[in-house]
Design a protein around this motif. Sequence first.
Motif, PDB file in Angstrom:
ATOM      1  N   ILE A  62      -0.033 -64.049 -20.057  1.00 56.74           N
ATOM      2  CA  ILE A  62      -0.906 -62.907 -20.299  1.00 56.74           C
ATOM      3  C   ILE A  62      -1.363 -62.451 -18.920  1.00 56.74           C
ATOM      4  O   ILE A  62      -2.042 -63.186 -18.210  1.00 56.74           O
ATOM      5  N   ASP A  63      -0.937 -61.245 -18.537  1.00 57.45           N
ATOM      6  CA  ASP A  63      -1.221 -60.747 -17.191  1.00 57.45           C
ATOM      7  C   ASP A  63      -2.555 -60.036 -17.085  1.00 57.45           C
ATOM      8  O   ASP A  63      -3.171 -60.029 -16.025  1.00 57.45           O
ATOM      9  N   SER A  64      -2.987 -59.401 -18.182  1.00 58.86           N
ATOM     10  CA  SER A  64      -4.254 -58.669 -18.123  1.00 58.86           C
ATOM     11  C   SER A  64      -4.776 -58.376 -19.519  1.00 58.86           C
ATOM     12  O   SER A  64      -4.020 -58.301 -20.485  1.00 58.86           O
ATOM     13  N   ILE A  65      -6.084 -58.236 -19.595  1.00 59.22           N
ATOM     14  CA  ILE A  65      -6.766 -57.723 -20.780  1.00 59.22           C
ATOM     15  C   ILE A  65      -7.746 -56.692 -20.240  1.00 59.22           C
ATOM     16  O   ILE A  65      -8.651 -57.036 -19.485  1.00 59.22           O
ATOM     17  N   VAL A  66      -7.516 -55.429 -20.579  1.00 60.68           N
ATOM     18  CA  VAL A  66      -8.331 -54.357 -20.004  1.00 60.68           C
ATOM     19  C   VAL A  66      -8.881 -53.447 -21.098  1.00 60.68           C
ATOM     20  O   VAL A  66      -8.247 -53.231 -22.126  1.00 60.68           O
ATOM     21  N   ALA A  67     -10.076 -52.925 -20.853  1.00 64.38           N
ATOM     22  CA  ALA A  67     -10.660 -51.934 -21.740  1.00 64.38           C
ATOM     23  C   ALA A  67     -10.122 -50.567 -21.329  1.00 64.38           C
ATOM     24  O   ALA A  67     -10.074 -50.229 -20.157  1.00 64.38           O
ATOM     25  N   ALA A  68      -9.685 -49.813 -22.312  1.00 65.41           N
ATOM     26  CA  ALA A  68      -9.163 -48.471 -22.058  1.00 65.41           C
ATOM     27  C   ALA A  68     -10.094 -47.457 -22.727  1.00 65.41           C
ATOM     28  O   ALA A  68     -11.174 -47.808 -23.193  1.00 65.41           O
ATOM     29  N   GLU A  69      -9.647 -46.229 -22.800  1.00 71.19           N
ATOM     30  CA  GLU A  69     -10.459 -45.162 -23.380  1.00 71.19           C
ATOM     31  C   GLU A  69     -10.779 -45.414 -24.847  1.00 71.19           C
ATOM     32  O   GLU A  69     -10.036 -46.082 -25.553  1.00 71.19           O
ATOM     33  N   GLU A  70     -11.895 -44.869 -25.292  1.00 74.43           N
ATOM     34  CA  GLU A  70     -12.307 -44.877 -26.702  1.00 74.43           C
ATOM     35  C   GLU A  70     -12.278 -46.264 -27.351  1.00 74.43           C
ATOM     36  O   GLU A  70     -11.651 -46.461 -28.384  1.00 74.43           O
ATOM     37  N   ARG A  71     -12.932 -47.229 -26.743  1.00 71.44           N
ATOM     38  CA  ARG A  71     -13.042 -48.580 -27.305  1.00 71.44           C
ATOM     39  C   ARG A  71     -11.685 -49.215 -27.577  1.00 71.44           C
ATOM     40  O   ARG A  71     -11.519 -49.985 -28.507  1.00 71.44           O
ATOM     41  N   ARG A  72     -10.708 -48.922 -26.814  1.00 71.24           N
ATOM     42  CA  ARG A  72      -9.363 -49.466 -26.980  1.00 71.24           C
ATOM     43  C   ARG A  72      -9.209 -50.627 -26.008  1.00 71.24           C
ATOM     44  O   ARG A  72      -9.498 -50.506 -24.829  1.00 71.24           O
ATOM     45  N   LEU A  73      -8.727 -51.750 -26.492  1.00 75.41           N
ATOM     46  CA  LEU A  73      -8.512 -52.926 -25.665  1.00 75.41           C
ATOM     47  C   LEU A  73      -7.017 -53.194 -25.592  1.00 75.41           C
ATOM     48  O   LEU A  73      -6.324 -53.169 -26.614  1.00 75.41           O
ATOM     49  N   VAL A  74      -6.510 -53.435 -24.393  1.00 75.97           N
ATOM     50  CA  VAL A  74      -5.075 -53.615 -24.186  1.00 75.97           C
ATOM     51  C   VAL A  74      -4.826 -54.959 -23.507  1.00 75.97           C
ATOM     52  O   VAL A  74      -5.396 -55.257 -22.470  1.00 75.97           O
ATOM     53  N   MET A  75      -3.955 -55.760 -24.126  1.00 73.62           N
ATOM     54  CA  MET A  75      -3.546 -57.044 -23.567  1.00 73.62           C
ATOM     55  C   MET A  75      -2.084 -56.923 -23.175  1.00 73.62           C
ATOM     56  O   MET A  75      -1.262 -56.442 -23.966  1.00 73.62           O
ATOM     57  N   ARG A  76      -1.762 -57.352 -21.954  1.00 72.01           N
ATOM     58  CA  ARG A  76      -0.387 -57.230 -21.453  1.00 72.01           C
ATOM     59  C   ARG A  76       0.120 -58.571 -20.934  1.00 72.01           C
ATOM     60  O   ARG A  76      -0.646 -59.399 -20.467  1.00 72.01           O
ATOM     61  N   GLY A  77       1.437 -58.714 -20.998  1.00 74.95           N
ATOM     62  CA  GLY A  77       2.054 -59.923 -20.489  1.00 74.95           C
ATOM     63  C   GLY A  77       3.490 -59.674 -20.082  1.00 74.95           C
ATOM     64  O   GLY A  77       3.973 -58.540 -20.095  1.00 74.95           O
ATOM     65  N   THR A  78       4.164 -60.752 -19.743  1.00 76.05           N
ATOM     66  CA  THR A  78       5.525 -60.686 -19.230  1.00 76.05           C
ATOM     67  C   THR A  78       6.485 -61.407 -20.171  1.00 76.05           C
ATOM     68  O   THR A  78       6.157 -62.457 -20.705  1.00 76.05           O
ATOM     69  N   LEU A  79       7.655 -60.822 -20.358  1.00 77.92           N
ATOM     70  CA  LEU A  79       8.732 -61.454 -21.118  1.00 77.92           C
ATOM     71  C   LEU A  79       9.780 -61.983 -20.156  1.00 77.92           C
ATOM     72  O   LEU A  79      10.025 -61.393 -19.103  1.00 77.92           O
ATOM     73  N   ASP A  80      10.419 -63.071 -20.545  1.00 82.91           N
ATOM     74  CA  ASP A  80      11.560 -63.568 -19.798  1.00 82.91           C
ATOM     75  C   ASP A  80      12.701 -62.566 -19.959  1.00 82.91           C
ATOM     76  O   ASP A  80      12.766 -61.833 -20.949  1.00 82.91           O
ATOM     77  N   GLU A  81      13.620 -62.535 -19.025  1.00 84.96           N
ATOM     78  CA  GLU A  81      14.680 -61.521 -19.021  1.00 84.96           C
ATOM     79  C   GLU A  81      15.467 -61.449 -20.332  1.00 84.96           C
ATOM     80  O   GLU A  81      15.808 -60.376 -20.808  1.00 84.96           O
ATOM     81  N   ASN A  82      15.776 -62.589 -20.945  1.00 86.60           N
ATOM     82  CA  ASN A  82      16.582 -62.609 -22.167  1.00 86.60           C
ATOM     83  C   ASN A  82      15.789 -62.999 -23.407  1.00 86.60           C
ATOM     84  O   ASN A  82      16.368 -63.350 -24.434  1.00 86.60           O
ATOM     85  N   GLU A  83      14.469 -62.941 -23.327  1.00 84.81           N
ATOM     86  CA  GLU A  83      13.608 -63.372 -24.428  1.00 84.81           C
ATOM     87  C   GLU A  83      13.601 -62.357 -25.571  1.00 84.81           C
ATOM     88  O   GLU A  83      13.390 -61.173 -25.363  1.00 84.81           O
TER      89      GLU A  83
END
Length: 176
Positions: free
Chosen positions: A58-79
């Motif tokens: 999990i690379d980040s969890i950030v608050a975005a516009e209008e009470r929107r929460l975004v969690m991002r991460g990384t996938l392995d190349e062939n995952e």
Amino acid sequence: LARFMGEEVRDLTENIEVSEIRGALKVTCEAGSFVLISTTADFSMSFCSAQGEVLKEIDSIVAAEERRLVMRGTLDENEAVIGGGQRFDAVNRRGSSMILYSYDGYNTDRGRATYMPIPLFITTRGAGTFVNRYERIEVAFGKAPDNNWEIAILNDMIDVYVMVTGNMSDVLRAYT
């Protein structure tokens, strides 16, 4: 729930060890698997096998516009990524985006909506993510950039269970 169903109540707790190493907290389970949680300004979490192989990031969890929460991460190349509920287009969600919400009307959102949403995603690296929220969820796996995933929820709170076992079947057992 087990008591209600007349089943044996199992104690699933285990001892953990917490240590600090190079700008991160290391939380180690009895089986040797561990999680590295960044203590620097840039948030990240890496879920690792006992051998040190990163199984989920999990690379980040950030608050975005209008009470929107975004969690991002990384996938392995062939995952590959499996899950999301009833779909008729593909099993592997890699390279796709979709919207999960309950709506009585099949496929009214141009193929991106799911008629029976189940916010559980399991990867071929043996990692699972269950989003324990009822709001509309937007997910993307391996879109732009190719090796990233993203879960966005229209709320300022996210409740996510991360199950990392290294084995897809074991992730499903952990979920159930």
